[in-house]
Scaffold this active site. Structure first.
Site, PDB file in Angstrom:
ATOM      1  N   SER A  57       4.438   0.015   2.745  1.00  0.00           N
ATOM      2  CA  SER A  57       5.794  -0.536   2.630  1.00  0.00           C
ATOM      3  C   SER A  57       6.860   0.525   2.911  1.00  0.00           C
ATOM      4  O   SER A  57       7.793   0.275   3.668  1.00  0.00           O
ATOM      5  CB  SER A  57       6.011  -1.192   1.266  1.00  0.00           C
ATOM      6  OG  SER A  57       5.786  -0.278   0.237  1.00  0.00           O
ATOM      7  N   ASP A  71       7.327   8.362  -1.930  1.00  0.00           N
ATOM      8  CA  ASP A  71       6.745   7.784  -0.711  1.00  0.00           C
ATOM      9  C   ASP A  71       7.705   7.906   0.468  1.00  0.00           C
ATOM     10  O   ASP A  71       7.323   8.324   1.560  1.00  0.00           O
ATOM     11  CB  ASP A  71       6.420   6.296  -0.927  1.00  0.00           C
ATOM     12  CG  ASP A  71       5.477   6.091  -2.085  1.00  0.00           C
ATOM     13  OD1 ASP A  71       4.907   7.084  -2.574  1.00  0.00           O
ATOM     14  OD2 ASP A  71       5.320   4.932  -2.515  1.00  0.00           O
ATOM     15  N   SER A  91       1.189   3.643   1.088  1.00  0.00           N
ATOM     16  CA  SER A  91       2.613   3.421   1.353  1.00  0.00           C
ATOM     17  C   SER A  91       2.909   2.693   2.647  1.00  0.00           C
ATOM     18  O   SER A  91       3.799   3.101   3.399  1.00  0.00           O
ATOM     19  CB  SER A  91       3.378   4.738   1.353  1.00  0.00           C
ATOM     20  OG  SER A  91       3.534   5.179   0.065  1.00  0.00           O
ATOM     21  N   GLU A 110      13.945  -0.501  -1.274  1.00  0.00           N
ATOM     22  CA  GLU A 110      12.799  -0.908  -2.110  1.00  0.00           C
ATOM     23  C   GLU A 110      13.270  -1.316  -3.508  1.00  0.00           C
ATOM     24  O   GLU A 110      12.820  -2.319  -4.066  1.00  0.00           O
ATOM     25  CB  GLU A 110      11.801   0.244  -2.180  1.00  0.00           C
ATOM     26  CG  GLU A 110      10.551  -0.022  -2.973  1.00  0.00           C
ATOM     27  CD  GLU A 110       9.366  -0.534  -2.136  1.00  0.00           C
ATOM     28  OE1 GLU A 110       8.893  -1.630  -2.428  1.00  0.00           O
ATOM     29  OE2 GLU A 110       8.937   0.164  -1.201  1.00  0.00           O
TER      30      GLU A 110
HETATM   31  C1  GLA Z   1       4.177   4.322  -5.864  1.00  0.00           C
HETATM   32  C2  GLA Z   1       5.687   4.551  -5.896  1.00  0.00           C
HETATM   33  C3  GLA Z   1       5.997   6.048  -5.929  1.00  0.00           C
HETATM   34  C4  GLA Z   1       5.227   6.746  -7.046  1.00  0.00           C
HETATM   35  C5  GLA Z   1       3.743   6.383  -6.995  1.00  0.00           C
HETATM   36  C6  GLA Z   1       2.967   6.929  -8.162  1.00  0.00           C
HETATM   37  O1  GLA Z   1       3.628   4.785  -4.667  1.00  0.00           O
HETATM   38  O2  GLA Z   1       6.313   3.969  -4.792  1.00  0.00           O
HETATM   39  O3  GLA Z   1       7.389   6.236  -6.099  1.00  0.00           O
HETATM   40  O4  GLA Z   1       5.773   6.472  -8.296  1.00  0.00           O
HETATM   41  O5  GLA Z   1       3.545   4.986  -6.955  1.00  0.00           O
HETATM   42  O6  GLA Z   1       2.967   8.323  -8.142  1.00  0.00           O
END
Ligand code: GLA
Length: 398
Positions: free
Chosen positions: A136, A181, A134, A169
């Site tokens: 982003s 995230d 994550s 996002e």
């Molecule tokens: C990405 C998305 C989250 C989630 C995951 C899978 O990280 O941003 O919202 O859906 O994939 O669990």
């Protein structure tokens, strides 16, 4: 680079780019690792992530006009990127990585939180971009906490920062993601995982007590490719499955179904692929409930089994793993002392996470790396996950 090295490099870059670093403030937002509950968040299910000590830093100085200037130590080739606050209206490829901070500005403005002045910023991070940890969401929440501090928006809570980051996002970047995230990052708590019900955002912190074991993150180092469309496909397939199920039962999300109910109703889903996707969403949600219970009671073996089952389901029913993630997880399973291992995050590359007894870590690293290089042709990388708080302003005088 560790925390101090990154911050020193940022100060040097700030001085070089903007003349002096006087009057700057250092902000930090973590990355996140999800322990279990994958692709459940946009299905009204549960997730179980935690924030990491690794994340994204911003060294920022407020300006008096409406210009924003960015420089990133991770994207040096992009150089210096400038934008006027009033030009932030839609995603623009020329803005490159700064579309993320711009998206945060956009989300604030759209929600009535007026951004008065611009800033000069140097950004740096120690979570690899596109690694499924994550980066982003970390950058979005980070920018949100800068905007909050510089615009006297103290009434914006961390939970609202998460919602603003998701809005950014979805509406500016164009990924139909869930809330996991942004929530994990904005609401992180040191040494705790967040057991979050994405249907109503109720949550509970569960202490991550691992005794003689560690959480190890395994990065595939797979070159980043555009995953957004595959991700959005999965969202669409689940929506289709839900739509079919709604003809035979009264639900608003897949997360409302138990696996027993799903088995009774599943034939209502006409498309076989959509049925598999829904099966994963329902069973993964159940596994997440059980896993949070298990961790709370110190039942690590049970927790590990659920991690493994999660990977199998993501591999076979949700089809978001791939040779890189499968090699990492499946090799890890063969090593004595590995309690559980799975892919984490959206998939298609990125990272896996393993729960490993400390006395088995060395063998684990050696075995998994060897199998990975033999199969994939380049190295994976590994680091111990340490669980951190949400976004902070770093007191650099301390
Ligand atoms: C990405 C998305 C989250 C989630 C995951 C899978 O990280 O941003 O919202 O859906 O994939 O669990």
């Amino acid at each position: 680079m560790d925390d101090r090295e990154i911050r020193a490099a940022m100060h040097a870059a700030f001085t070089e780019q903007y003349g002096s670093d006087e009057g700057t403030v250092m902000f930090f937002a973590p990355g996140r690792v999800n322990l279990i509950g994958e692709h459940t968040d946009y299905n009204g299910g549960h997730v179980f992530p935690c924030a990491l000590t690794r994340g994204t830093y911003a060294l920022v100085r407020q300006r008096e006009d409406r210009t924003i200037r960015y420089y990133s130590l991770n994207q040096k080739t992009s150089g210096f990127i400038t934008k006027e606050l009033d030009q932030i209206t839609a995603y623009n490829a020329d803005d490159q990585w700064t579309n993320y901070p711009n998206a945060a500005v956009y989300a604030f403005e759209k929600h009535g939180h007026h951004i008065k002045t611009g800033y000069d910023a140097v950004i740096a991070g120690n979570i690899p971009v596109g690694s499924g940890l994550s980066s982003s969401a970390s950058l979005l929440v980070l920018t949100g906490s800068v905007l909050r501090a510089f615009n006297q928006l103290d009434d914006v809570t961390n939970q609202e920062l998460a919602l603003l980051a998701r809005f950014a996002e979805q509406k500016y970047i164009g990924l139909n993601c869930g809330i996991m995230d942004q929530f994990a990052i904005a609401m992180g708590k040191k040494d705790h995982a967040i057991f979050l019900d994405t249907a109503d955002l109720s949550y509970k912190y569960v202490p991550v007590v691992l005794d003689d074991a560690s959480l190890i993150i395994m990065n595939t180092n797979k070159p980043r490719e555009l995953q957004e469309s595959k991700y959005n496909d999965r969202v669409q397939e689940c929506t289709q499955a839900l739509h079919d199920l709604q003809k035979v039962c009264n639900i608003t999300s897949l997360g409302e179904l138990s696996s027993v109910q799903f088995e009774e109703l599943k034939d209502a889903i006409t498309d076989e692929t959509c049925r598999k996707r829904a099966k994963h969403a329902v069973y993964e949600n159940e596994r997440t409930l059980l896993a949070a219970e298990a961790l709370q009671h110190g039942e690590l073996e049970e927790f590990g089994k659920l991690m493994n089952a999660s990977h199998v389901s993501l591999r076979d029913d949700y089809e978001v793993s791939g040779i890189e993630l499968d090699t990492l997880a499946e090799t890890a399973w063969t090593v004595p002392g590995v309690i559980g291992a799975r892919m984490t995050g959206a998939g298609f590359g990125g990272c896996g996470v393993a729960l490993v007894r400390n006395d088995a870590v060395e063998t684990f690293l050696h075995t998994v790396q060897k199998a990975y290089v033999d199969t994939v042709g380049y190295e994976a990388s590994f680091f111990r996950a340490e669980i951190a708080d949400g976004p902070i302003v770093i007191d650099e005088a301390a």
